[in-house]
Design a protein around this motif. Structure first.
Motif, PDB file in Angstrom:
ATOM      1  N   PRO A  81      -7.444  -1.358  -8.191  1.00  0.00           N
ATOM      2  CA  PRO A  81      -8.693  -1.744  -8.313  1.00  0.00           C
ATOM      3  C   PRO A  81      -8.936  -2.578  -6.903  1.00  0.00           C
ATOM      4  N   GLY A  82      -9.958  -2.088  -5.859  1.00  0.00           N
ATOM      5  CA  GLY A  82     -10.311  -2.996  -4.442  1.00  0.00           C
ATOM      6  C   GLY A  82      -9.018  -2.727  -3.562  1.00  0.00           C
ATOM      7  N   HIS A  83      -8.319  -1.623  -3.929  1.00  0.00           N
ATOM      8  CA  HIS A  83      -7.403  -1.382  -2.645  1.00  0.00           C
ATOM      9  C   HIS A  83      -7.307   0.165  -2.301  1.00  0.00           C
ATOM     10  N   SER A  84      -6.979   0.475  -1.192  1.00  0.00           N
ATOM     11  CA  SER A  84      -7.146   1.694  -0.406  1.00  0.00           C
ATOM     12  C   SER A  84      -5.884   2.371  -0.311  1.00  0.00           C
ATOM     13  N   PHE A  85      -5.836   3.605  -0.158  1.00  0.00           N
ATOM     14  CA  PHE A  85      -4.665   4.386   0.440  1.00  0.00           C
ATOM     15  C   PHE A  85      -5.295   5.876   1.229  1.00  0.00           C
ATOM     16  N   GLY A  86      -4.219   5.954   2.086  1.00  0.00           N
ATOM     17  CA  GLY A  86      -4.463   7.233   2.857  1.00  0.00           C
ATOM     18  C   GLY A  86      -5.048   6.865   4.505  1.00  0.00           C
ATOM     19  N   GLU A  87      -5.088   5.784   4.598  1.00  0.00           N
ATOM     20  CA  GLU A  87      -5.788   5.545   6.032  1.00  0.00           C
ATOM     21  C   GLU A  87      -4.785   5.763   7.244  1.00  0.00           C
ATOM     22  N   ALA A  88      -3.471   5.773   7.136  1.00  0.00           N
ATOM     23  CA  ALA A  88      -2.522   5.933   8.249  1.00  0.00           C
ATOM     24  C   ALA A  88      -2.550   7.447   8.381  1.00  0.00           C
ATOM     25  N   LEU A  89      -2.360   8.115   7.402  1.00  0.00           N
ATOM     26  CA  LEU A  89      -2.307   9.771   7.741  1.00  0.00           C
ATOM     27  C   LEU A  89      -3.755  10.057   8.460  1.00  0.00           C
ATOM     28  N   MET A  90      -4.887   9.537   7.661  1.00  0.00           N
ATOM     29  CA  MET A  90      -6.253   9.862   8.383  1.00  0.00           C
ATOM     30  C   MET A  90      -6.360   9.631   9.833  1.00  0.00           C
ATOM     31  N   PHE A  91      -5.697   8.506  10.389  1.00  0.00           N
ATOM     32  CA  PHE A  91      -5.646   8.347  11.648  1.00  0.00           C
ATOM     33  C   PHE A  91      -4.841   9.201  12.579  1.00  0.00           C
ATOM     34  N   MET A  92      -3.543   9.522  11.987  1.00  0.00           N
ATOM     35  CA  MET A  92      -2.723  10.410  12.628  1.00  0.00           C
ATOM     36  C   MET A  92      -3.141  11.869  12.404  1.00  0.00           C
ATOM     37  N   GLU A  93      -4.118  12.084  11.595  1.00  0.00           N
ATOM     38  CA  GLU A  93      -4.406  13.566  11.541  1.00  0.00           C
ATOM     39  C   GLU A  93      -3.455  14.513  10.972  1.00  0.00           C
ATOM     40  N   LYS A  94      -2.509  13.948  10.034  1.00  0.00           N
ATOM     41  CA  LYS A  94      -1.593  14.664   9.611  1.00  0.00           C
ATOM     42  C   LYS A  94      -1.701  15.052   8.149  1.00  0.00           C
ATOM     43  N   PRO A  95      -1.224  15.967   7.704  1.00  0.00           N
ATOM     44  CA  PRO A  95      -1.103  16.306   6.097  1.00  0.00           C
ATOM     45  C   PRO A  95      -0.416  15.201   5.383  1.00  0.00           C
ATOM     46  N   TYR A  96      -0.796  15.015   4.303  1.00  0.00           N
ATOM     47  CA  TYR A  96      -0.228  14.010   3.353  1.00  0.00           C
ATOM     48  C   TYR A  96       1.226  14.293   3.156  1.00  0.00           C
ATOM     49  N   ILE A  97       2.087  12.878   3.440  1.00  0.00           N
ATOM     50  CA  ILE A  97       3.452  13.075   3.038  1.00  0.00           C
ATOM     51  C   ILE A  97       3.968  12.798   1.853  1.00  0.00           C
ATOM     52  N   VAL A  98       3.040  12.202   0.849  1.00  0.00           N
ATOM     53  CA  VAL A  98       3.330  11.911  -0.385  1.00  0.00           C
ATOM     54  C   VAL A  98       2.119  12.685  -1.360  1.00  0.00           C
ATOM     55  N   SER A  99       2.318  12.517  -2.614  1.00  0.00           N
ATOM     56  CA  SER A  99       1.406  12.888  -3.755  1.00  0.00           C
ATOM     57  C   SER A  99       0.651  11.538  -4.426  1.00  0.00           C
ATOM     58  N   ALA A 100      -0.416  11.973  -4.809  1.00  0.00           N
ATOM     59  CA  ALA A 100      -1.214  10.778  -5.536  1.00  0.00           C
ATOM     60  C   ALA A 100      -1.563  11.264  -6.681  1.00  0.00           C
ATOM     61  N   THR A 101      -1.302  10.552  -7.979  1.00  0.00           N
ATOM     62  CA  THR A 101      -1.781  10.788  -9.182  1.00  0.00           C
ATOM     63  C   THR A 101      -2.355   9.702  -9.899  1.00  0.00           C
ATOM     64  N   ALA A 102      -3.145   9.963 -10.668  1.00  0.00           N
ATOM     65  CA  ALA A 102      -4.047   8.851 -11.600  1.00  0.00           C
ATOM     66  C   ALA A 102      -3.089   8.577 -12.697  1.00  0.00           C
TER      67      ALA A 102
END
Length: 226
Positions: A81-102
């Motif tokens: 909680p309170g943390h973020s993820f995915g910013e770097a690839l958003m700026f690079m405009e690249k596909p995700y290089i990892v998966s995210a699971t709850a």
């Protein structure tokens, strides 16, 4: 899972990334934000998916993981909680290089890259905060690599148990996730992780009951880690 209704800007205003924004600026960011309710085990995105923004965790926990050659996975990061993820690839405009699971029932906010780019254009301080957040994450990943390269498995486990500076003699810790997940995060097999915990327990340094760990001898732990 039951949905919670709230104004996104109310949560955004509590985060360091957005705390200097005016109500009008927060409204603009919130306009590009959507809620995502995910149940434990749900996949948020997979490697190769298009990155259209970044996520913030309101409650719950998310793991970022990469596949490895034997079909298993290596957990890169645990996001709470309170943390973020995915910013770097958003700026690079690249596909995700990892998966995210709850890892638990979670509520996420997804902020579109268009909203972020417009926020940066309006307020250079926002850009500096985004860069600071990315720099902290990169520093953490470099420290992880250094730990794997230079420390033994036992040293990594002790470092994990004592990562909170407030941990003291007699402290009782509860692993936030399963032992298998913690093991992957520390680049260990579950069996190796369990053997290390058992060894530390035999030496009277910790007590282990399920996911609960008691620090029995904090000075001994530090000495054992060298």
């Amino acid at each position: 899972m039951e949905k919670t209704r709230f104004a996104p800007q109310t949560f955004l205003a509590r985060l360091p990334l957005f705390d200097a924004m005016s109500p009008e600026e927060l409204e603009a960011i919130a306009a590009g934000t959507s809620e995502r309710h995910v149940a434990r085990g749900d996949i948020i995105f997979q490697r190769g998916d298009t990155c259209k923004g970044f996520h913030l965790v309101i409650f719950g926990q998310v793991k970022l993981a990469a596949g490895v050659a034997n079909g298993a996975e290596k957990i890169i990061e645990l996001i709470g909680p309170g943390h973020s993820f995915g910013e770097a690839l958003m700026f690079m405009e690249k596909p995700y290089i990892v998966s995210a699971t709850a890892l638990a029932d979670s509520l996420l906010l997804h902020v579109t890259k268009e909203a972020v780019f417009e926020g940066i254009a309006r307020d250079p301080a926002f850009a500096r905060k985004m860069l600071a957040g990315l720099s902290r994450r990169m520093h953490g990943l470099i420290c992880d690599l250094e730990s794997v390269a230079l420390q033994s498995g036992t040293q990594r486990v002790i470092g994990y148990l004592l990562q909170d500076e407030g941990t003291a003699q007699g402290a009782q810790l509860t692993l936030p996730v399963s032992k298998a997940v913690v093991a992957s995060r520390l680049n260990l097999t579950p069996e190796h992780f369990s053997r290390i915990l058992a060894d530390l327990s035999v030496h009277g340094l910790i007590g282990v009951q399920g996911r609960n760990v008691t620090i029995m001898n904090i000075d001994g732990l530090r000495e054992y880690a060298g």
